[in-house]
Design a protein around this motif. Structure first.
Motif, PDB file in Angstrom:
ATOM      1  N   THR A  27       0.848  -1.180   0.000  1.00  0.00           N
ATOM      2  CA  THR A  27       0.000   0.000   0.000  1.00  0.00           C
ATOM      3  C   THR A  27       0.887   1.233   0.000  1.00  0.00           C
ATOM      4  O   THR A  27       1.893   1.274   0.684  1.00  0.00           O
ATOM      5  N   THR A  30      -0.609   7.405  -3.826  1.00  0.00           N
ATOM      6  CA  THR A  30      -0.431   7.420  -5.266  1.00  0.00           C
ATOM      7  C   THR A  30       0.620   8.430  -5.674  1.00  0.00           C
ATOM      8  O   THR A  30       0.767   9.474  -5.069  1.00  0.00           O
ATOM      9  N   TRP A 182      -9.697  -0.657 -10.455  1.00  0.00           N
ATOM     10  CA  TRP A 182      -8.558  -1.566 -10.513  1.00  0.00           C
ATOM     11  C   TRP A 182      -8.321  -2.084 -11.926  1.00  0.00           C
ATOM     12  O   TRP A 182      -9.207  -2.085 -12.771  1.00  0.00           O
ATOM     13  N   ASN A 216      -2.446   6.069 -11.975  1.00  0.00           N
ATOM     14  CA  ASN A 216      -2.098   6.857 -10.807  1.00  0.00           C
ATOM     15  C   ASN A 216      -3.197   7.862 -10.541  1.00  0.00           C
ATOM     16  O   ASN A 216      -4.122   8.034 -11.345  1.00  0.00           O
ATOM     17  N   THR A 229      -5.849   6.090  -2.426  1.00  0.00           N
ATOM     18  CA  THR A 229      -4.767   5.259  -1.919  1.00  0.00           C
ATOM     19  C   THR A 229      -4.572   4.125  -2.908  1.00  0.00           C
ATOM     20  O   THR A 229      -5.534   3.601  -3.474  1.00  0.00           O
ATOM     21  N   ARG A 230      -3.316   3.774  -3.119  1.00  0.00           N
ATOM     22  CA  ARG A 230      -2.975   2.751  -4.112  1.00  0.00           C
ATOM     23  C   ARG A 230      -2.470   1.492  -3.416  1.00  0.00           C
ATOM     24  O   ARG A 230      -1.709   1.570  -2.450  1.00  0.00           O
ATOM     25  N   ARG A 231      -2.908   0.354  -3.915  1.00  0.00           N
ATOM     26  CA  ARG A 231      -2.406  -0.929  -3.419  1.00  0.00           C
ATOM     27  C   ARG A 231      -2.233  -1.865  -4.606  1.00  0.00           C
ATOM     28  O   ARG A 231      -3.020  -1.817  -5.559  1.00  0.00           O
ATOM     29  N   THR A 232      -1.192  -2.698  -4.565  1.00  0.00           N
ATOM     30  CA  THR A 232      -0.988  -3.669  -5.635  1.00  0.00           C
ATOM     31  C   THR A 232      -1.061  -5.080  -5.066  1.00  0.00           C
ATOM     32  O   THR A 232      -0.614  -5.333  -3.934  1.00  0.00           O
ATOM     33  N   VAL A 289      -3.509  -3.382  -9.912  1.00  0.00           N
ATOM     34  CA  VAL A 289      -3.312  -2.058  -9.323  1.00  0.00           C
ATOM     35  C   VAL A 289      -4.683  -1.529  -8.897  1.00  0.00           C
ATOM     36  O   VAL A 289      -5.584  -1.390  -9.737  1.00  0.00           O
ATOM     37  N   LEU A 291      -6.860   1.508  -6.993  1.00  0.00           N
ATOM     38  CA  LEU A 291      -6.957   2.866  -6.470  1.00  0.00           C
ATOM     39  C   LEU A 291      -8.304   2.980  -5.761  1.00  0.00           C
ATOM     40  O   LEU A 291      -9.339   2.670  -6.361  1.00  0.00           O
TER      41      LEU A 291
END
Length: 297
Positions: A27, A30, A182, A216, A229-232, A289, A291
């Motif tokens: 996490t 971005t 995503w 992004n 917030t970004r998580r992969t 990815v 968001l």
């Protein structure tokens, strides 16, 4: 998935072929750099609308061969939203053939799908006749104000106009709701995947790596109204070479080119892959990815 027809969207791979992530999701906030642009191809670039509508001609192929999404993705959505999916009202926009919709439903969510494309909607109804589907786009949602807990876009947000889609998502979300976007992106740190992406880029005059770079917050919401917030989440599936090629061929960059141009690439690619994988199967490795932005409670 989205505003022009179903952007991607995906029933999924057979769950028995999915691999769980080998490491926990990461996490981060971005990045703030502006989105990159793809280099100009050597032939006229198909219009964005043409690419968006191209999926309707290949809906069955899309449904049969596109990858699914791992359970860890939905764990991440619940974690970042601070709200469980079971029992939540979810609007899945640009639902396409229903890959993400089916998974959200299986998770226990009360899901309504929104899809603009004729071909994709028809395939959705054949695959998921019991789930509600309405026709519409992310830029003009056919939903009441403050009516859902989650608005989700699987492989589809990039077909919207964020200047319209962001206010629409905020309009239909309840206080404390979440917008989740995503994309399955290729894991370009895997050598054979990077080599295949380079061949695709050369043949079609595109920059495959730009897909992930463009995921992004700045690209998703140029106005900056949303705090993403970004998580992969990394995962993989093992499939026959022919399934892998059919998955590739269901992408818009293939669908909008003439059949001979696409067929020549796929034939050459099949030879490359069978030399590398003589047993006839490949392990596709993805990084989903995600968001996610929450609305005030």
């Amino acid at each position: 998935m989205t505003t022009p027809p179903s952007a991607h969207p995906t029933p999924g791979a057979d769950p028995t072929t999915e691999r769980t992530p080998t490491e926990p999701p990461t996490t981060e906030r971005t990045p703030t750099e502006p989105p990159t642009t793809e280099p100009a191809p050597t032939e006229p670039t198909p219009t964005r609308t043409a690419r968006a509508h191209s999926f309707n001609t290949a809906a069955a192929q899309y449904a049969a061969n596109r990858p699914s999404y791992p359970p860890a993705l939905f764990d991440a959505i619940e974690d970042l939203a601070g709200h469980p999916l079971p029992g939540s009202r979810v609007a899945d926009i640009g639902a396409g053939t229903g890959i993400a919709t089916a998974l959200l439903n299986a998770r226990g969510a009360d899901v309504i799908a929104v899809e603009p494309g004729d071909g994709m909607a028809a395939q959705f109804r054949r695959t998921l006749p019991a789930l509600p589907l309405v026709r519409g786009t992310g830029d003009d949602l056919p939903l009441a104000d403050a009516s859902v807990d989650f608005v989700t876009y699987a492989q589809a947000w990039h077909w919207t106009d964020p200047a319209r889609a962001v206010p629409e998502a905020l309009r239909v979300l309840r206080p404390g709701g979440a917008l989740a976007l995503w994309w399955n992106t290729d894991a370009l740190d895997v050598p054979w995947i990077a080599e295949a992406a380079a061949r695709t880029g050369r043949h079609f005059g595109i920059d495959i790596s730009a897909e992930k770079r463009n995921v992004n917050a700045r690209a998703a919401d140029p106005t900056g109204r949303l705090d993403f917030t970004r998580r992969t989440v990394r995962w993989s599936r093992r499939v026959p070479v022919d399934t892998h090629l059919a998955n590739l061929a269901s992408h818009s960059v293939f669908l909008v080119h003439d059949e001979e141009h696409t067929a020549s690439f796929l034939a050459a690619e099949r030879e490359h892959l069978l030399r590398a994988f003589p047993d006839g199967s490949v392990e596709e490795v993805y990084e989903v990815v995600l968001l996610l932005a929450k609305t005030p409670a």
